[in-house]
Design an enzyme around this catalytic site. Structure first.
Site, PDB file in Angstrom:
ATOM      1  N   THR A  23       0.120   1.640  10.424  1.00  0.00           N
ATOM      2  CA  THR A  23      -1.000   2.378   9.799  1.00  0.00           C
ATOM      3  C   THR A  23      -2.335   2.143  10.509  1.00  0.00           C
ATOM      4  O   THR A  23      -3.206   2.997  10.477  1.00  0.00           O
ATOM      5  CB  THR A  23      -1.171   1.981   8.313  1.00  0.00           C
ATOM      6  OG1 THR A  23      -1.318   0.571   8.234  1.00  0.00           O
ATOM      7  CG2 THR A  23      -0.030   2.451   7.461  1.00  0.00           C
ATOM      8  N   SER A  49      -9.644 -11.995  11.085  1.00  0.00           N
ATOM      9  CA  SER A  49      -9.404 -10.584  10.770  1.00  0.00           C
ATOM     10  C   SER A  49      -9.595  -9.745  12.032  1.00  0.00           C
ATOM     11  O   SER A  49     -10.694  -9.657  12.578  1.00  0.00           O
ATOM     12  CB  SER A  49     -10.366 -10.149   9.670  1.00  0.00           C
ATOM     13  OG  SER A  49     -10.634  -8.780   9.758  1.00  0.00           O
ATOM     14  N   SER A  50      -8.501  -9.139  12.514  1.00  0.00           N
ATOM     15  CA  SER A  50      -8.611  -8.406  13.786  1.00  0.00           C
ATOM     16  C   SER A  50      -9.445  -7.146  13.618  1.00  0.00           C
ATOM     17  O   SER A  50     -10.149  -6.731  14.530  1.00  0.00           O
ATOM     18  CB  SER A  50      -7.232  -8.086  14.350  1.00  0.00           C
ATOM     19  OG  SER A  50      -6.502  -7.347  13.430  1.00  0.00           O
ATOM     20  N   ASN A  51      -9.425  -6.535  12.419  1.00  0.00           N
ATOM     21  CA  ASN A  51     -10.236  -5.324  12.272  1.00  0.00           C
ATOM     22  C   ASN A  51     -11.727  -5.653  12.233  1.00  0.00           C
ATOM     23  O   ASN A  51     -12.555  -4.873  12.667  1.00  0.00           O
ATOM     24  CB  ASN A  51      -9.759  -4.481  11.083  1.00  0.00           C
ATOM     25  CG  ASN A  51     -10.202  -5.026   9.759  1.00  0.00           C
ATOM     26  OD1 ASN A  51     -11.319  -4.761   9.314  1.00  0.00           O
ATOM     27  ND2 ASN A  51      -9.352  -5.805   9.105  1.00  0.00           N
ATOM     28  N   GLU A  89       3.139  -5.901   9.103  1.00  0.00           N
ATOM     29  CA  GLU A  89       3.453  -4.543   8.622  1.00  0.00           C
ATOM     30  C   GLU A  89       4.607  -3.950   9.437  1.00  0.00           C
ATOM     31  O   GLU A  89       5.534  -3.334   8.870  1.00  0.00           O
ATOM     32  CB  GLU A  89       2.221  -3.630   8.732  1.00  0.00           C
ATOM     33  CG  GLU A  89       2.514  -2.212   8.243  1.00  0.00           C
ATOM     34  CD  GLU A  89       1.437  -1.210   8.599  1.00  0.00           C
ATOM     35  OE1 GLU A  89       0.232  -1.520   8.434  1.00  0.00           O
ATOM     36  OE2 GLU A  89       1.799  -0.100   9.035  1.00  0.00           O
ATOM     37  N   CYS A 127       0.855  -1.193   0.000  1.00  0.00           N
ATOM     38  CA  CYS A 127       0.000   0.000   0.000  1.00  0.00           C
ATOM     39  C   CYS A 127       0.896   1.250   0.000  1.00  0.00           C
ATOM     40  O   CYS A 127       1.871   1.312   0.756  1.00  0.00           O
ATOM     41  CB  CYS A 127      -0.875  -0.010   1.246  1.00  0.00           C
ATOM     42  SG  CYS A 127      -1.867   1.479   1.390  1.00  0.00           S
TER      43      CYS A 127
HETATM   44 FE1  SF4 Z   1      -3.375   0.949   3.064  1.00  0.00          FE
HETATM   45 FE2  SF4 Z   1      -3.517  -0.286   5.425  1.00  0.00          FE
HETATM   46 FE3  SF4 Z   1      -4.815   2.037   5.002  1.00  0.00          FE
HETATM   47 FE4  SF4 Z   1      -5.665  -0.188   3.819  1.00  0.00          FE
HETATM   48  S1  SF4 Z   1      -5.641   0.226   6.047  1.00  0.00           S
HETATM   49  S2  SF4 Z   1      -5.427   1.836   2.853  1.00  0.00           S
HETATM   50  S3  SF4 Z   1      -3.729  -1.232   3.411  1.00  0.00           S
HETATM   51  S4  SF4 Z   1      -2.611   1.698   5.002  1.00  0.00           S
END
Ligand code: SF4
Length: 282
Positions: free
Chosen positions: A165, A221-223, A127, A97
């Site tokens: 992120t 998926s943790s999110n 990440e 990304c």
């Molecule tokens: Fe990029 Fe991670 Fe944001 Fe998705 S959550 S847009 S992969 S930085």
């Protein structure tokens, strides 16, 4: 049944871009590998496997690949992985990304200038492992305010603080405050991506206004788990499903309005399917 689907549900920009890049490779010459699963969604991974895409789990497995294309997923990887791909004469499709790539560039530049890199994040997350692999000085990862309090750096050290992120914004602020209080030679770059936070805020808002809420996403998926937690705090009839097959709604007759959200690893066709089913069958 009336249904509200969260606008910010399903694949984020980075994951969508990465998944598309994999599909673009199918049918081209040679073997196709992704370095780690491209997304946490079982259906997507299964579909790609059926189309011949293989998953490489680690460096060891990569070192045994002699031919083909390696696709780097949105989380990004350590610099050494690119070096291995090149050394082994493999093709590389980089789907990191751009928001993660930016962090790689920052830590490479700052550590190259002698700065100590501090990453606010989970040290076991791929990440973060990837970001660490772009530092030329020894990086430090802090996940909590307590760790920030106890981490021992020299007062005169030049420090550059970045974040994973998907790190929680409030936790990042706490860590920033502690570092600012302890060190004077510090630069701070907030590299949190707003996609996660916006998705959570919208899910909370919808869950608070509907009679039942459906959260779609992979088991691991943790999110998605976080979304489920948020939504069940607002709405007692919250369901966590992976696909339409898992949906067994037992709703009181009074239910008129159902909300739907989905984690970052859920493709839009699954969201669409669930939405249509609930609209028509209830
Ligand atoms: Fe990029 Fe991670 Fe944001 Fe998705 S959550 S847009 S992969 S930085």
């Amino acid at each position: 049944m009336e249904v509200i689907v969260a606008k910010k549900s399903g694949f984020c920009f980075g994951v969508e871009r990465a998944v598309n890049k994999v599909y673009e490779q199918i049918g081209k010459k040679g073997n196709i590998y992704t370095y780690g699963q491209i997304t946490h969604n079982e259906q997507v991974v299964r579909d790609l496997a059926e189309k011949g895409v293989k998953v490489i789990e680690d460096r060891d497995a990569l070192s045994r690949v002699t031919e083909g294309t390696i696709i780097i997923r949105a989380h990004g990887v350590e610099r050494i992985i690119y070096e291995m791909i090149e050394r082994q004469g493999l093709e590389c499709v980089d789907a990191t990304c751009p928001f993660v790539k930016r962090i790689h560039r920052i830590v490479q530049r700052e550590s190259g200038a002698g700065c100590r890199i501090v990453i606010a994040g989970n040290p076991r997350h791929p990440e973060v492992e990837g970001i660490m692999g772009w530092c030329s000085t020894e990086p430090i990862v802090v996940e909590t305010a307590e760790e920030a309090e106890t981490c021992a750096l020299f007062q005169e050290e030049k420090i550059c603080l970045v974040s994973q992120t998907t790190f929680n914004y409030n936790k990042f602020e706490d860590i920033v405050e502690i570092f600012r209080g302890r060190y004077y030679n510090i630069s701070i770059v907030n590299t949190i991506c707003s996609a996660t936070e916006e998705r959570q805020a919208e899910a909370r808002e919808i869950a608070a206004s509907v009679d039942a809420m459906i959260v779609i996403g992979g088991k691991h998926s943790s999110n998605t788990r976080k979304l489920y937690e948020i939504c069940s705090g607002e709405c007692p009839y919250t369901y966590y499903i992976q696909t339409l097959d898992d949906l067994h709604l037992e709703l009181p007759k009074s239910v008129r309005l159902v909300g739907i959200t989905a984690g970052a690893s859920t493709p839009s066709n699954i969201i669409e399917e669930v939405q249509n089913y609930v609209r028509i069958n209830f």
